[in-house]
Scaffold this motif. Structure first.
Motif, PDB file in Angstrom:
ATOM      1  N   LYS A 142      -3.775 -27.227   0.143  1.00 49.46           N
ATOM      2  CA  LYS A 142      -2.851 -28.350  -0.062  1.00 49.46           C
ATOM      3  C   LYS A 142      -1.462 -27.888  -0.498  1.00 49.46           C
ATOM      4  N   ASP A 143      -1.388 -26.685  -1.068  1.00 45.64           N
ATOM      5  CA  ASP A 143      -0.092 -26.183  -1.535  1.00 45.64           C
ATOM      6  C   ASP A 143       0.628 -25.439  -0.422  1.00 45.64           C
ATOM      7  N   ASP A 144       1.942 -25.389  -0.525  1.00 44.56           N
ATOM      8  CA  ASP A 144       2.752 -24.616   0.418  1.00 44.56           C
ATOM      9  C   ASP A 144       2.523 -23.128   0.114  1.00 44.56           C
ATOM     10  N   PHE A 145       1.874 -22.417   1.049  1.00 48.07           N
ATOM     11  CA  PHE A 145       1.447 -21.052   0.770  1.00 48.07           C
ATOM     12  C   PHE A 145       1.515 -20.233   2.041  1.00 48.07           C
ATOM     13  N   SER A 146       2.208 -19.086   1.994  1.00 44.14           N
ATOM     14  CA  SER A 146       2.369 -18.241   3.171  1.00 44.14           C
ATOM     15  C   SER A 146       1.806 -16.852   2.906  1.00 44.14           C
ATOM     16  N   ILE A 147       1.331 -16.208   3.988  1.00 42.12           N
ATOM     17  CA  ILE A 147       0.844 -14.827   3.877  1.00 42.12           C
ATOM     18  C   ILE A 147       1.377 -14.013   5.047  1.00 42.12           C
ATOM     19  N   ILE A 148       1.337 -12.697   4.868  1.00 45.29           N
ATOM     20  CA  ILE A 148       1.725 -11.746   5.898  1.00 45.29           C
ATOM     21  C   ILE A 148       0.578 -10.752   6.058  1.00 45.29           C
ATOM     22  N   PHE A 149       0.601  -9.958   7.110  1.00 45.86           N
ATOM     23  CA  PHE A 149      -0.476  -9.013   7.396  1.00 45.86           C
ATOM     24  C   PHE A 149      -0.784  -8.120   6.194  1.00 45.86           C
ATOM     25  N   HIS A 150       0.244  -7.676   5.493  1.00 46.92           N
ATOM     26  CA  HIS A 150       0.042  -6.749   4.369  1.00 46.92           C
ATOM     27  C   HIS A 150      -0.550  -7.437   3.143  1.00 46.92           C
ATOM     28  N   ASP A 151      -0.666  -8.764   3.174  1.00 46.74           N
ATOM     29  CA  ASP A 151      -1.353  -9.471   2.089  1.00 46.74           C
ATOM     30  C   ASP A 151      -2.866  -9.465   2.278  1.00 46.74           C
ATOM     31  N   LEU A 152      -3.319  -9.072   3.447  1.00 44.21           N
ATOM     32  CA  LEU A 152      -4.750  -9.106   3.723  1.00 44.21           C
ATOM     33  C   LEU A 152      -5.499  -8.056   2.916  1.00 44.21           C
ATOM     34  N   ARG A 153      -6.755  -8.396   2.598  1.00 45.48           N
ATOM     35  CA  ARG A 153      -7.661  -7.468   1.940  1.00 45.48           C
ATOM     36  C   ARG A 153      -8.921  -7.360   2.800  1.00 45.48           C
ATOM     37  N   LEU A 182     -10.551   5.401  -6.104  1.00 42.43           N
ATOM     38  CA  LEU A 182     -10.173   4.067  -6.577  1.00 42.43           C
ATOM     39  C   LEU A 182     -10.809   2.975  -5.720  1.00 42.43           C
ATOM     40  N   TYR A 183     -10.965   3.237  -4.422  1.00 46.06           N
ATOM     41  CA  TYR A 183     -11.553   2.199  -3.573  1.00 46.06           C
ATOM     42  C   TYR A 183     -13.009   1.921  -3.931  1.00 46.06           C
ATOM     43  N   ASP A 184     -13.675   2.865  -4.594  1.00 48.20           N
ATOM     44  CA  ASP A 184     -15.081   2.676  -4.950  1.00 48.20           C
ATOM     45  C   ASP A 184     -15.290   1.589  -5.999  1.00 48.20           C
ATOM     46  N   ILE A 185     -14.257   1.291  -6.772  1.00 49.70           N
ATOM     47  CA  ILE A 185     -14.421   0.317  -7.848  1.00 49.70           C
ATOM     48  C   ILE A 185     -13.874  -1.057  -7.468  1.00 49.70           C
ATOM     49  N   ASN A 186     -13.388  -1.208  -6.243  1.00 55.28           N
ATOM     50  CA  ASN A 186     -12.824  -2.486  -5.801  1.00 55.28           C
ATOM     51  C   ASN A 186     -13.726  -3.165  -4.774  1.00 55.28           C
ATOM     52  N   GLU A 187     -13.833  -4.477  -4.877  1.00 57.09           N
ATOM     53  CA  GLU A 187     -14.611  -5.238  -3.897  1.00 57.09           C
ATOM     54  C   GLU A 187     -13.811  -5.429  -2.605  1.00 57.09           C
ATOM     55  N   PHE A 188     -12.498  -5.586  -2.752  1.00 56.88           N
ATOM     56  CA  PHE A 188     -11.623  -5.786  -1.600  1.00 56.88           C
ATOM     57  C   PHE A 188     -10.558  -4.689  -1.581  1.00 56.88           C
ATOM     58  N   LEU A 189     -10.308  -4.149  -0.396  1.00 52.42           N
ATOM     59  CA  LEU A 189      -9.414  -2.994  -0.267  1.00 52.42           C
ATOM     60  C   LEU A 189      -8.081  -3.382   0.357  1.00 52.42           C
ATOM     61  N   THR A 190      -7.022  -2.788  -0.172  1.00 58.57           N
ATOM     62  CA  THR A 190      -5.703  -2.936   0.427  1.00 58.57           C
ATOM     63  C   THR A 190      -5.599  -2.020   1.645  1.00 58.57           C
ATOM     64  N   LEU A 191      -4.471  -2.101   2.345  1.00 62.15           N
ATOM     65  CA  LEU A 191      -4.243  -1.223   3.488  1.00 62.15           C
ATOM     66  C   LEU A 191      -4.261   0.236   3.046  1.00 62.15           C
ATOM     67  N   ASN A 192      -3.660   0.531   1.906  1.00 64.22           N
ATOM     68  CA  ASN A 192      -3.657   1.901   1.385  1.00 64.22           C
ATOM     69  C   ASN A 192      -5.077   2.357   1.030  1.00 64.22           C
ATOM     70  N   ASP A 193      -5.869   1.444   0.461  1.00 64.81           N
ATOM     71  CA  ASP A 193      -7.258   1.771   0.119  1.00 64.81           C
ATOM     72  C   ASP A 193      -8.061   2.097   1.374  1.00 64.81           C
ATOM     73  N   VAL A 194      -7.855   1.302   2.424  1.00 68.35           N
ATOM     74  CA  VAL A 194      -8.571   1.540   3.686  1.00 68.35           C
ATOM     75  C   VAL A 194      -8.192   2.904   4.249  1.00 68.35           C
TER      76      VAL A 194
END
Length: 256
Positions: A147-158, A5-17
């Protein structure tokens, strides 16, 4: 041939990595196990800090479009870059991937990677503009200001799959072959140039050929240097006496 599945994605999730590294390193990351989770997280952190992996996050919202010019100053052997704001073009809505700055990445991995960060009014660099933009003098770099109120966490990273492919030489085989072919052609051209110089030397009078040997040596230097690059030889220092050494001006080469 099975495709992961990781072969078809440009950006990988933690599980993909985890799946990618399992396939490439023959080490199975079981993310249900805290030990493997920590091992994977630490691996990613080290790759990011060594500039081998450039994490991104997806943002969908409103931004200001900023242009900044790089002003370079040098102090001894240290180089400093200052970003000078040129223009705020206009408000725009975006839906794209953006690089995480080193400062924000450090904030994200605090508290055992459970720290949320708010990126409102944060300047972010778009991934799809020119990839990771190179910083050099008088370059114009393009950013966005959230400009928008927007938060992220480590697991949101790709993580860009292209970064991981480079680590495992999956995308550079063709490039290496092209370099080798280019060097081989360069050697052929330089040998022809050297033979031409030798031919001129044979027909000219003594007064006319004073500089020809120097030209010939320079051409031969370039030929040997290109050959050394193809064969992977280190031309920066002499080799041991057990090996046959050919010295051409300032370079040393092994003759096989």
């Amino acid at each position: 041939m099975n495709v992961a599945l990781y072969d078809i994605n440009e950006f990988l999730t933690l599980n993909d990595v985890a799946e990618y590294l399992t396939d490439k390193c023959n080490y199975y990351f079981d993310l249900r196990c805290s030990t493997d989770q920590n091992k994977l997280t630490e691996t990613i952190i080290q790759l990011v800090r060594n500039h081998k992996l450039h994490p991104v996050f997806h943002y969908n919202g409103s931004v200001d479009w900023l242009e900044k010019k790089v002003i370079t100053s040098k102090s001894g052997r240290f180089i400093n870059h200052e970003m000078v704001l040129l223009d705020i073009s206009y408000d725009m809505s975006v839906s794209d991937y953006y690089f995480v700055s080193g400062e924000n990445f450090n904030r994200l991995i605090e508290n055992n990677c459970s720290n949320y960060i708010n990126v409102i009014n944060c300047t972010i660099e778009p991934y799809h503009v020119e990839g990771k933009q190179e910083i050099f003098e008088n370059n114009i770099l393009y950013y966005r200001k959230v400009k928008d109120d927007f938060s992220i966490i480590f697991h949101d990273l790709r993580y860009p799959k292209s970064d991981l492919d480079k680590l495992f030489n999956q995308t550079e085989v063709k490039t290496d072959n092209e370099v080798i072919e280019k060097l081989r052609q360069e050697i052929a051209d330089l040998k022809a140039e050297n033979n031409k110089l030798r031919g001129h030397q044979a027909v000219k009078s003594a007064d006319d050929i004073k500089d020809v040997p120097h030209q010939s040596y320079r051409t031969l230097d370039r030929v040997m240097y290109a050959m050394a690059k193809i064969t992977g030889l280190d031309n920066s220092k002499p080799y041991s006496q057990k090996q046959s050494i050919f010295k051409c001006r300032n370079y040393y080469y092994i003759t096989k």
